[in-house]
Scaffold this active site. Structure first.
Site, mmCIF file in Angstrom:
data_model
loop_
_atom_site.group_PDB
_atom_site.id
_atom_site.type_symbol
_atom_site.label_atom_id
_atom_site.label_comp_id
_atom_site.label_asym_id
_atom_site.label_seq_id
_atom_site.Cartn_x
_atom_site.Cartn_y
_atom_site.Cartn_z
ATOM 1 N N HIS B 123 0.870 -1.179 0.000
ATOM 2 C CA HIS B 123 0.000 0.000 0.000
ATOM 3 C C HIS B 123 0.911 1.234 0.000
ATOM 4 O O HIS B 123 2.024 1.184 0.520
ATOM 5 C CB HIS B 123 -0.836 -0.056 1.282
ATOM 6 C CG HIS B 123 -1.927 0.950 1.391
ATOM 7 N ND1 HIS B 123 -1.697 2.249 1.777
ATOM 8 C CD2 HIS B 123 -3.259 0.850 1.185
ATOM 9 C CE1 HIS B 123 -2.850 2.901 1.805
ATOM 10 N NE2 HIS B 123 -3.820 2.075 1.441
ATOM 11 N N ASP B 200 2.827 -5.318 8.221
ATOM 12 C CA ASP B 200 1.643 -4.474 8.046
ATOM 13 C C ASP B 200 0.414 -5.386 8.068
ATOM 14 O O ASP B 200 0.113 -6.067 7.098
ATOM 15 C CB ASP B 200 1.762 -3.707 6.727
ATOM 16 C CG ASP B 200 0.493 -2.961 6.367
ATOM 17 O OD1 ASP B 200 -0.473 -2.992 7.158
ATOM 18 O OD2 ASP B 200 0.454 -2.347 5.284
ATOM 19 N N GLN B 203 -4.658 -5.570 6.786
ATOM 20 C CA GLN B 203 -5.661 -6.411 6.118
ATOM 21 C C GLN B 203 -5.667 -7.836 6.662
ATOM 22 O O GLN B 203 -6.322 -8.707 6.088
ATOM 23 C CB GLN B 203 -5.410 -6.450 4.601
ATOM 24 C CG GLN B 203 -5.538 -5.105 3.910
ATOM 25 C CD GLN B 203 -6.978 -4.617 3.819
ATOM 26 O OE1 GLN B 203 -7.927 -5.395 3.952
ATOM 27 N NE2 GLN B 203 -7.157 -3.321 3.602
ATOM 28 N N LYS B 226 -10.449 -0.950 10.546
ATOM 29 C CA LYS B 226 -10.589 -2.129 9.683
ATOM 30 C C LYS B 226 -10.872 -3.386 10.506
ATOM 31 O O LYS B 226 -11.117 -4.446 9.956
ATOM 32 C CB LYS B 226 -9.332 -2.320 8.843
ATOM 33 C CG LYS B 226 -9.143 -1.220 7.791
ATOM 34 C CD LYS B 226 -8.088 -1.623 6.786
ATOM 35 C CE LYS B 226 -7.437 -0.436 6.100
ATOM 36 N NZ LYS B 226 -8.251 0.148 5.052
ATOM 37 N N CYS B 364 -4.785 2.447 -3.708
ATOM 38 C CA CYS B 364 -3.536 2.950 -3.121
ATOM 39 C C CYS B 364 -2.359 2.017 -3.384
ATOM 40 O O CYS B 364 -1.461 1.876 -2.546
ATOM 41 C CB CYS B 364 -3.673 3.199 -1.610
ATOM 42 S SG CYS B 364 -4.837 4.495 -1.220
#
Lengths: 140, 406
Positions: B123, B200, B203, B226, B364
């Site tokens: 991202h 990261d 997600q 999220k 993104c």
């Protein structure tokens, strides 16, 4: 005598009154895209590209004696329909009328959601471009 | 705890009863943000109704209450991700803020020529902070290539690792492709050359069990919104021994020990990295989101979501001219696709008119779009409160849209 901007807007509002379903409206917008006076391929240059759209939209304008004529294209079909509506209203009008026009038809036919500044299809960008092309003719 | 029942779970999320354009909402944009269960919504309200006060400096009752709730949220989240110490859990504004914190702080310890390794499926928030660091410090950014299937090129990864690699910053699950990266392998390999690893998890935190000790990542970042929490709050987990020597990112209140014009000393973890009054209600409500997750049959929820993802891919394959962007063997319930030469924006607009929320565009991840030579995709991203019936309606809506667009 050609129609005024407001006459055309009223015409469009009347046409859209026939539809009570969103999908029908969009079907019609898609059809209108087929009537768009297309910009020639060699005019699809970076400076005629409207930024801020997820789809690519090009707009060109040319003066006749007194009137400004627009052509455009987009790689998205719905965007093509929307720019086609704008051009139907604003093309073949005097630069002064274009610059001072108030585009009330957008709200009346339910496209106002596209006017939000973050909306991906960049209707605001398209309107600004058409009007600024008109303004250029007024400011030598 | 009762067994996972999607219809029961849906009643916890009030927004799922909304109508959009006269149609029942089908929310398939969970990769952008998730919807909130009642306990999270109510926690924000009850905080402002009964507890609102500033934290960490109160001699008064309310401040004590707010501080306790804020710190309790930290502990809850630490437990959820199995962090050994709750002081290793730092509240930030979100993933972007967390990554920028690490990029700045670890950046201060790097020398020209040191390398930061990311991948081609990151991202923008895991690209740009490192580019800024490279400009500031003369460090070098290296990028692990992505294969046409949408997986990481692991041979290239092995070749890119060297003693110059100081940090690997890598996405766990791709927000665009849905690819689940082999992070255990990546972390192990990176550690062998002495590099630190930032994972990261923006997600993955809402789709997979996350255990920072099992993963052995040095940093873990995610956004509250999220994972069924509020916006404007996120987490930076970091190992204490890695965070302790790093300089703070921002200066201000809360992050100090003693301030004088001659010399200011900094607070310890976690407050060293929490300058200024934090997002107190956001942190507390994020704690409520994790309490919610542990109160339901989460294993059943993840299993349901996996079934949905498989079903979505199977049904989508029936659509003539469909092309999946990302066909990794291991994927989440996120699917990016294109159909024929239809523009993603057109399809997204018509789906919206049928009550279906998807994301269109580059997500993104512009470098990834460039690699696949596409302007964008349509992305359906599911959560455990989605249903197979919604997927069936999604397919019908796509067929109707395609009929109009071709």
């Amino acid at each position: 005598m050609s129609k005024s901007i407001n006459q055309i807007q009223d015409e469009i509002i009347e046409e859209f009154e026939m539809f009570d379903d969103w999908m029908e409206k969009y079907e019609y917008i898609i059809d209108l895209g087929k009537e768009l006076p297309l910009i020639t391929e060699e005019k699809k240059t970076e400076d005629r590209l409207i930024h801020g759209c997820q789809s690519r939209v090009w707009v060109a304008s040319e003066m006749t004696d007194t009137h400004l004529v627009f052509t455009a294209d987009s790689d998205a079909i719905i965007t093509k329909g929307i720019i086609s509506l704008l051009i139907r209203v604003l093309s073949n009008q005097t630069p002064k009328d274009i610059v001072t026009s108030e585009l009330y038809f957008i709200g009346k036919i339910g496209l106002q959601e596209h006017l939000s500044p973050t909306r991906a299809n960049g209707l605001v960008g398209m309107i600004n471009r058409l009007k600024s092309d008109g303004l250029k003719q007024l400011t030598p | 705890m009762s067994e996972f029942n999607v219809n029961q779970i849906r009643t916890d999320f009030p927004i799922l009863k909304e109508s959009v354009n006269g149609k029942p909402l089908i929310y398939f944009d969970n990769g952008a943000t998730s919807q909130k269960p009642k306990p999270v919504i109510e926690r924000i309200s009850s905080y402002y109704t009964h507890e609102n006060s500033n934290v960490h400096r109160g001699v008064h009752f309310l401040s004590d209450q707010a501080t306790n709730a804020y710190e309790q949220a930290r502990t809850t989240i630490a437990h959820y991700i199995n962090a050994p110490r709750s002081q290793e859990v730092i509240f930030t504004k979100g993933t972007t803020d967390s990554i920028n914190t690490v990029a700045f702080s670890i950046g201060e310890t790097l020398k020209p020529g040191d390398e930061v390794l990311i991948s081609g499926m990151e991202h923008h928030s895991n690209i740009v902070p490192w580019q800024m660091l490279c400009e500031r410090k003369g460090t070098v950014l290296k990028v692990i290539p992505v294969t046409p299937k949408g997986t990481l090129d692991l041979d290239a990864f092995d070749a890119l690792l060297s003693e110059r690699t100081k940090l690997l910053s890598i996405i766990h699950i791709s927000n665009t492709l849905g690819t689940i990266n082999p992070v255990e392998y990546l972390i192990g390999k990176a550690h062998q050359v002495g590099a630190k690893v930032l994972l990261d998890a923006a997600q993955s935190i809402q789709h997979l069990p996350i255990d920072v000790q099992a993963l052995d990542c040095d940093f873990l970042t995610f956004s509250g919104h999220k994972v069924f929490g509020p916006t404007g709050i996120g987490i930076l987990y970091g190992k204490k021994e890695v965070l302790d020597p790093l300089p703070p990112y921002q200066g201000g209140g809360d992050m100090i020990d003693q301030v004088s014009f001659e010399k200011t000393t900094y607070n310890g973890l976690p407050l060293k990295f929490e300058a200024g009054t934090p997002n107190i209600s956001g942190a507390i409500a994020l704690g409520a989101a994790f309490n919610y997750l542990t109160s339901i049959d989460l294993r059943g929820a993840f299993k349901h979501e996996h079934t949905l993802g498989t079903y979505l891919r199977a049904r989508m394959r029936e659509i003539p001219g469909v092309r999946f962007i990302g066909e990794a063997p291991e994927t989440s319930s996120t699917l990016s696709f294109l159909i024929g030469d239809v523009h993603p924006l057109d399809l997204g607009t018509l789906l919206d008119k049928q009550g279906i929320a998807v994301r269109t565009g580059h997500h993104c991840t512009q470098p990834l779009m460039k690699q696949f030579n596409i302007p964008g995709t349509v992305r359906a991203s599911l959560a455990f409160y989605n249903t197979t019936e919604e997927i069936d309606q999604f397919i019908v809506a796509i067929e109707r849209s395609m009929h109009m667009l071709s």
